[in-house]
Write an enzyme that holds these catalytic residues in place. Structure first.
Site: not given
Ligand code: C5P
Length: 221
Positions: A29-31
Site C-alpha cells: 500500500s502507500n502513505r
C-alpha cells in the site's frame, strides 16, 4: 459564485490508498491518509452537490451527507467507479491508487523460510485514464503527488490522462501525505494557480470553488 454553487450536480470523489494483497494477511500500500479526499467530499457537499465517495481503507469518518462506498484494491476501485461514473457531473480522483500489484495472490498464508522472497508485480489499471476515454465523461480532476519536477510532471499527466484539471502537490516533510496541511498547484489547459499552504479543510473549500468555476465555464458536455 455564490453558494450552493454545486446544487443539483453529482460529484464523485475517490480518496485514500488502495491495498494490493499477496496473501490473506499481507498487502502492499502507500502513505495516503485520505484526508484531502475526505475534505474535498465534505466541501463539495457543503456547496450543495450530491456526493459519492469511493474510499480505500482509511481511519476517517464519512463527511455529513456524503454517500461512501468502501473498496480495498485498485481493481475494486476501478469497478466501483465504472458503475458510478455515468451519473456524475464531476469526478475528483484524489485516491492514491497503487500502481503495482502482486501477480499472484496466495489463498493461504505464505510461510516464511530462511531464504529471501521475491514478489513479482504487475501494473494496476490506470482508472482515470480509462474513464477519460469514455464518450460521455464527466469533468475530470486528477491529482499528482510529486517529489520532483512538480509542474512538468503534472502538466504531462493533465494531457496524457485526458483530464480537465490537475492538482499537484509536493510530498515532503510536513506536507502532502498523512498531515493536516497541504498546498496545491492547480493546472488546466491554458492556465494555473497556486493555492498556498493551509489546512486541508480550508484548501478543499477553495479548490472546490475553483473546480466549480471551471466546470460551469466549460458548460455541459
Ligand atoms: O500517474 P499518477 O499515479 O501520479 O497519477 C495520479 C492520478 O491518477 C490521480 O488522480 C490518481 O487517482 C489517478 N490514478 C488512477 N489509477 C491508477 C493510478 C493513478 O486513476 N492506477
Amino acid at each position: 459564485l455564490t453558494k450552493p454553487f454545486l446544487a443539483g450536480r453529482s460529484v464523485l470523489v475517490t480518496a485514500g490508498p488502495t491495498r494490493e494483497s499477496w496473501d490473506p494477511i499481507r498487502f502492499l500500500s502507500n502513505r495516503s491518509s485520505g484526508k484531502m479526499g475526505y475534505a474535498l467530499a465534505a466541501a463539495a457537499a457543503e456547496a450543495g452537490a450530491q456526493v459519492t465517495l469511493i474510499s480505500g481503507p482509511v481511519a476517517l469518518e464519512t463527511p455529513l451527507g456524503v454517500h461512501r462506498i468502501q473498496v480495498e484494491s485498485a481493481q475494486q476501485m476501478c469497478d466501483a467507479m465504472l458503475v458510478q461514473v455515468a451519473a456524475m457531473d464531476i469526478l475528483i480522483a484524489c485516491a492514491a491508487v497503487a500502481d503495482y500489484r502482486p501477480v499472484k495472490q496466495a489463498t493461504q498464508k505464505i510461510k516464511k523460510t530462511h531464504q529471501g522472497l521475491t514478489l513479482e508485480l504487475e501494473r494496476t489499471p490506470d482508472i482515470v485514464e480509462q474513464l477519460s476515454n469514455l464518450a460521455d465523461k464527466p469533468f475530470i480532476v486528477g491529482f499528482a503527488a510529486e517529489t520532483e519536477h512538480l509542474e512538468t510532471n503534472a502538466s504531462r499527466k493533465l494531457k496524457h490522462k485526458g483530464l480537465d484539471m490537475i492538482a499537484a502537490n509536493w510530498v515532503r516533510e510536513g506536507q502532502g501525505f498523512e498531515v493536516d496541511d497541504n498546498a496545491l498547484t492547480v493546472l488546466w489547459h491554458g492556465g494555473k494557480v497556486d493555492l498556498p499552504r493551509t489546512s486541508k479543510t480550508q484548501l478543499a473549500r477553495t479548490f472546490i470553488k475553483l473546480i466549480a468555476e471551471h466546470y460551469h465555464a466549460k458548460g455541459p458536455a
